[in-house]
Design a protein around this motif. Structure first.
Motif, PDB file in Angstrom:
ATOM      1  N   ASP A   1      -5.038 -22.269 -23.467  1.00 28.95           N
ATOM      2  CA  ASP A   1      -4.691 -23.077 -22.304  1.00 28.95           C
ATOM      3  C   ASP A   1      -4.584 -22.150 -21.095  1.00 28.95           C
ATOM      4  O   ASP A   1      -3.544 -21.545 -20.844  1.00 28.95           O
TER       5      ASP A   1
ATOM      6  N   ALA B   1      -4.590 -22.678 -17.814  1.00 24.16           N
ATOM      7  CA  ALA B   1      -3.650 -23.083 -16.763  1.00 24.16           C
ATOM      8  C   ALA B   1      -2.219 -22.787 -17.186  1.00 24.16           C
ATOM      9  O   ALA B   1      -1.408 -22.295 -16.394  1.00 24.16           O
ATOM     10  N   GLU B   2      -1.912 -23.081 -18.447  1.00 22.74           N
ATOM     11  CA  GLU B   2      -0.566 -22.820 -18.946  1.00 22.74           C
ATOM     12  C   GLU B   2      -0.294 -21.320 -18.994  1.00 22.74           C
ATOM     13  O   GLU B   2       0.800 -20.861 -18.677  1.00 22.74           O
TER      14      GLU B   2
ATOM     15  N   ALA C   1      -1.576 -19.021 -17.027  1.00 24.93           N
ATOM     16  CA  ALA C   1      -1.360 -18.549 -15.656  1.00 24.93           C
ATOM     17  C   ALA C   1       0.046 -18.904 -15.186  1.00 24.93           C
ATOM     18  O   ALA C   1       0.745 -18.083 -14.576  1.00 24.93           O
ATOM     19  N   ARG C   2       0.479 -20.132 -15.470  1.00 31.08           N
ATOM     20  CA  ARG C   2       1.817 -20.558 -15.057  1.00 31.08           C
ATOM     21  C   ARG C   2       2.891 -19.736 -15.758  1.00 31.08           C
ATOM     22  O   ARG C   2       3.853 -19.269 -15.134  1.00 31.08           O
ATOM     23  N   LEU C   3       2.724 -19.529 -17.071  1.00 28.14           N
ATOM     24  CA  LEU C   3       3.709 -18.773 -17.823  1.00 28.14           C
ATOM     25  C   LEU C   3       3.703 -17.303 -17.425  1.00 28.14           C
ATOM     26  O   LEU C   3       4.741 -16.643 -17.451  1.00 28.14           O
TER      27      LEU C   3
ATOM     28  N   ARG D   1       3.167 -16.151 -14.396  1.00 30.85           N
ATOM     29  CA  ARG D   1       3.975 -16.077 -13.174  1.00 30.85           C
ATOM     30  C   ARG D   1       5.456 -16.201 -13.501  1.00 30.85           C
ATOM     31  O   ARG D   1       6.298 -15.476 -12.964  1.00 30.85           O
ATOM     32  N   GLN D   2       5.753 -17.133 -14.394  1.00 32.58           N
ATOM     33  CA  GLN D   2       7.151 -17.343 -14.773  1.00 32.58           C
ATOM     34  C   GLN D   2       7.710 -16.103 -15.468  1.00 32.58           C
ATOM     35  O   GLN D   2       8.863 -15.716 -15.249  1.00 32.58           O
TER      36      GLN D   2
ATOM     37  N   GLN E   1       8.535 -13.409 -12.866  1.00 30.88           N
ATOM     38  CA  GLN E   1       9.749 -13.775 -12.127  1.00 30.88           C
ATOM     39  C   GLN E   1      10.995 -13.585 -12.998  1.00 30.88           C
ATOM     40  O   GLN E   1      12.024 -13.085 -12.530  1.00 30.88           O
TER      41      GLN E   1
ATOM     42  N   ARG F   1       4.559 -33.113 -21.722  1.00 29.67           N
ATOM     43  CA  ARG F   1       3.858 -33.290 -20.449  1.00 29.67           C
ATOM     44  C   ARG F   1       3.912 -34.739 -20.003  1.00 29.67           C
ATOM     45  O   ARG F   1       4.101 -35.044 -18.818  1.00 29.67           O
TER      46      ARG F   1
ATOM     47  N   ARG G   1       7.275 -35.358 -18.629  1.00 24.85           N
ATOM     48  CA  ARG G   1       7.427 -34.788 -17.287  1.00 24.85           C
ATOM     49  C   ARG G   1       6.710 -35.636 -16.246  1.00 24.85           C
ATOM     50  O   ARG G   1       7.221 -35.872 -15.149  1.00 24.85           O
TER      51      ARG G   1
END
Length: 283
Positions: A82, A84-85, A87-89, A91-92, A95, A191, A194
């Motif tokens: 995944d 997209a997931e 990339a999001r994770l 970044r997370q 942080q 999902r 959400r």
């Protein structure tokens, strides 16, 4: 695990949460009090580096649980391919690692041992390693770390040297296929939840906006109705006053006619009197 091994792990976790400056004296005192094989094991515990101690503070403070959950999510996203997931994770993760290193610095300062920039960097690398590698996560979460861990320099066979006491087994990086399928279904359901929650929030915001517009419209309508009633009352008063004025005009017109008739009669009487006077003088 034997009772002595469990007791040694417990003693190590307690000692390694102390500021490094207090470690040696506290270790020797506890070893002497324990005596026997346990005491000898405690006496062999190594003093932690400041970075390792700061990471132990994070564990004791309950700050690494989210990092481990993120690690599992990263592995699931890798299994699912995944992008997209991932990339999001990613970044997370960055942080979260930065925030945890900052939190470790705060805890260390509160304990009287501020961290230098180099030590904070070592803490950040250790937390990042725990997020990325399940074996490192298992070691770090014991709260018995004695040295920082850097993935770039890590030899998996030497991982046990970074922890005091027993070396925990790493949680599997991936689950069996059936479990993975279940996770995918759970993620799809999450999902959907959400999205439904976002849709509900959007609907609630729109409803609030509509309610506000409706209240404004009702308030304006009430003001206009009050104004109309006021104008109607003014109109009724004006009509009544106009009727009274019409009646006064009628009365004055009648009085005018009566006065005109009296004036005409008086004029004729005057004419007759003058004629009579003039005629009597001629005789």
């Amino acid at each position: 695990m034997s009772d002595d091994a469990a007791r040694l792990d417990e003693a190590a976790a307690a000692l390694l949460a102390l500021p490094p400056a207090r470690f040696t004296a506290a270790r020797n005192e506890r070893a002497a009090a324990a005596g026997g094989a346990l005491g000898r094991g405690i006496a062999k515990l190594r003093k932690p580096t400041v970075a390792a101690w700061a990471v132990n503070l994070l564990v004791a403070d309950g700050q690494l649980g989210e990092a481990v959950e993120l690690s599992r999510a990263l592995h699931e996203a890798q299994d699912d391919l995944d992008a997209a997931e991932l990339a999001r994770l990613g970044r997370q993760r960055r942080q979260l690692v930065t925030a945890l290193a900052r939190r470790a610095a705060e805890l260390a300062s509160e304990a009287g041992t501020p961290l230098s920039a180099a030590i904070t960097d070592a803490v950040e690398k250790t937390v990042n390693a725990a997020v990325v590698d399940p074996a490192v996560a298992a070691v770090v979460l014991t709260g018995r770390l004695v040295s920082a861990i850097d993935l770039a320099d890590l030899d998996p066979s030497d991982l046990g040297a970074a922890v005091a006491g027993s070396v925990p087994d790493a949680a599997p990086a991936s689950a069996p296929r059936d479990d993975l399928t279940a996770r995918r279904a759970r993620k799809a359901a999450e999902r959907a939840v959400r999205e439904a929650e976002r849709a509900r929030a959007d609907a609630e915001r729109e409803k609030a906006a509509v309610d506000k517009r409706l209240a404004t419209a009702r308030e304006r309508a009430d003001r206009l109705r009050e104004r109309v009633e006021g104008l109607r009352a003014d109109l009724r008063r004006a009509e009544a006053e106009a009727d009274e004025a019409d009646e006064a005009v009628t009365e004055r017109e009648e009085a005018q006619r009566d006065a005109a008739a009296v004036a005409r009669d008086a004029a004729r009487a005057l004419e007759r009197a003058e004629a009579a006077r003039d005629g009597g003088g001629d005789a």
